[in-house]
Design a protein around this motif. Structure first.
Motif, PDB file in Angstrom:
ATOM      1  N   GLY A   1      -0.706  21.050  13.203  1.00 26.84           N
ATOM      2  CA  GLY A   1      -1.274  19.841  12.275  1.00 26.84           C
ATOM      3  C   GLY A   1      -2.496  20.367  11.770  1.00 26.84           C
ATOM      4  N   GLN A   2      -3.113  21.438  12.305  1.00 27.40           N
ATOM      5  CA  GLN A   2      -4.483  21.988  12.205  1.00 27.40           C
ATOM      6  C   GLN A   2      -4.652  22.678  10.698  1.00 27.40           C
ATOM      7  N   ARG A   3      -5.638  22.659  10.072  1.00 29.81           N
ATOM      8  CA  ARG A   3      -5.803  23.435   8.975  1.00 29.81           C
ATOM      9  C   ARG A   3      -7.408  23.872   8.620  1.00 29.81           C
ATOM     10  N   THR A   4      -7.576  24.739   7.679  1.00 24.27           N
ATOM     11  CA  THR A   4      -8.922  25.018   7.516  1.00 24.27           C
ATOM     12  C   THR A   4      -9.524  23.866   6.774  1.00 24.27           C
ATOM     13  N   PRO A   5     -11.084  23.450   7.464  1.00 22.92           N
ATOM     14  CA  PRO A   5     -11.479  22.370   6.577  1.00 22.92           C
ATOM     15  C   PRO A   5     -11.637  22.886   5.186  1.00 22.92           C
ATOM     16  N   ALA A   6     -11.534  21.689   4.380  1.00 15.91           N
ATOM     17  CA  ALA A   6     -11.827  21.655   2.946  1.00 15.91           C
ATOM     18  C   ALA A   6     -12.769  22.271   2.555  1.00 15.91           C
ATOM     19  N   GLY A   7     -12.769  23.459   1.505  1.00 16.57           N
ATOM     20  CA  GLY A   7     -14.019  24.091   1.050  1.00 16.57           C
ATOM     21  C   GLY A   7     -14.276  25.125   1.978  1.00 16.57           C
ATOM     22  N   GLU A   8     -13.866  25.469   3.109  1.00 19.48           N
ATOM     23  CA  GLU A   8     -14.024  26.385   3.949  1.00 19.48           C
ATOM     24  C   GLU A   8     -13.226  27.643   3.759  1.00 19.48           C
ATOM     25  N   TRP A   9     -13.388  29.037   3.819  1.00 19.33           N
ATOM     26  CA  TRP A   9     -12.564  29.975   3.643  1.00 19.33           C
ATOM     27  C   TRP A   9     -12.922  31.049   4.933  1.00 19.33           C
TER      28      TRP A   9
ATOM     29  N   ARG B   1     -10.723  36.165   0.552  1.00 21.98           N
ATOM     30  CA  ARG B   1     -10.710  34.943   0.956  1.00 21.98           C
ATOM     31  C   ARG B   1      -9.607  33.967   0.888  1.00 21.98           C
ATOM     32  N   HIS B   2      -9.348  33.482   2.309  1.00 24.24           N
ATOM     33  CA  HIS B   2      -8.023  32.659   2.403  1.00 24.24           C
ATOM     34  C   HIS B   2      -8.451  31.429   3.636  1.00 24.24           C
ATOM     35  N   ARG B   3      -7.417  30.707   3.385  1.00 24.61           N
ATOM     36  CA  ARG B   3      -7.373  29.490   4.610  1.00 24.61           C
ATOM     37  C   ARG B   3      -6.108  29.227   4.740  1.00 24.61           C
TER      38      ARG B   3
ATOM     39  N   ALA C   1       3.672  27.097   8.144  1.00 25.05           N
ATOM     40  CA  ALA C   1       2.379  26.932   7.925  1.00 25.05           C
ATOM     41  C   ALA C   1       2.173  27.316   6.291  1.00 25.05           C
ATOM     42  N   VAL C   2       1.233  27.125   5.646  1.00 31.49           N
ATOM     43  CA  VAL C   2       0.756  27.393   4.328  1.00 31.49           C
ATOM     44  C   VAL C   2      -0.370  28.010   4.243  1.00 31.49           C
ATOM     45  N   ILE C   3      -0.596  29.353   3.804  1.00 32.46           N
ATOM     46  CA  ILE C   3      -1.797  30.097   3.738  1.00 32.46           C
ATOM     47  C   ILE C   3      -2.240  30.167   2.167  1.00 32.46           C
ATOM     48  N   GLU C   4      -3.449  29.706   1.806  1.00 34.42           N
ATOM     49  CA  GLU C   4      -3.628  29.652   0.296  1.00 34.42           C
ATOM     50  C   GLU C   4      -4.815  30.811   0.205  1.00 34.42           C
ATOM     51  N   TYR C   5      -5.048  31.400  -1.098  1.00 31.54           N
ATOM     52  CA  TYR C   5      -6.041  32.374  -1.191  1.00 31.54           C
ATOM     53  C   TYR C   5      -6.791  31.529  -2.089  1.00 31.54           C
ATOM     54  N   GLU C   6      -8.130  32.279  -2.501  1.00 33.76           N
ATOM     55  CA  GLU C   6      -9.147  31.396  -3.142  1.00 33.76           C
ATOM     56  C   GLU C   6      -8.709  31.243  -4.525  1.00 33.76           C
ATOM     57  N   ASN C   7      -7.715  32.308  -5.096  1.00 31.80           N
ATOM     58  CA  ASN C   7      -7.354  32.181  -6.514  1.00 31.80           C
ATOM     59  C   ASN C   7      -6.043  31.159  -6.656  1.00 31.80           C
ATOM     60  N   MET C   8      -5.881  30.322  -5.522  1.00 37.48           N
ATOM     61  CA  MET C   8      -4.967  29.189  -5.392  1.00 37.48           C
ATOM     62  C   MET C   8      -3.563  29.652  -5.213  1.00 37.48           C
ATOM     63  N   VAL C   9      -3.244  30.931  -5.062  1.00 37.81           N
ATOM     64  CA  VAL C   9      -2.003  31.567  -4.744  1.00 37.81           C
ATOM     65  C   VAL C   9      -1.643  30.902  -3.208  1.00 37.81           C
TER      66      VAL C   9
END
Length: 104
Positions: A35-43, A84-86, A59-67
């Motif tokens: 259930g953990q995730r990178t805090p909003a706005g952090e990369w 940059r990813h989260r 899990a879902v990994i998101e890149y800064e370009n929203m992919v």
């Protein structure tokens, strides 16, 4: 000898990082999430390349370009250095066990 699934905690209030191997050019770690995730706005923006595989969970990994990439059991992903990813989501219904390899 050890097993990647050894010593998984019953409760997981925060992600658990376990260093499995390290030398001057490579670091291998087990990451356990629930259930953990990178805090909003952090990369994450690391100087090393990273390769991750999900051995259990989702899990879902998101890149800064929203992919976004949804990773299920057996799925792996290469994240080049300085990308940059989260982690935007991990399942809360079971533990997600990752194997992460970092290298220069």
């Amino acid at each position: 000898m050890a097993n990647i699934y050894d010593e998984l905690p019953d409760e997981l209030p925060q992600e658990l990082f376990t260093l499995l191997l390290k030398d001057k050019n490579v670091r291998i770690e087990r990451i356990v999430s629930q259930g953990q995730r990178t805090p909003a706005g952090e990369w994450y923006d690391q100087m090393q390349n990273e390769w991750v595989i999900v051995l259990q969970g989702e899990a879902v990994i998101e890149y800064e370009n929203m992919v976004q990439h949804t990773l299920k059991v057996g799925d792996y992903l290469f994240i080049p250095a300085n990308t940059r990813h989260r982690v935007s989501w991990t399942t809360a219904t079971e533990k997600t066990v990752w194997l992460a390899v970092h290298w220069l």
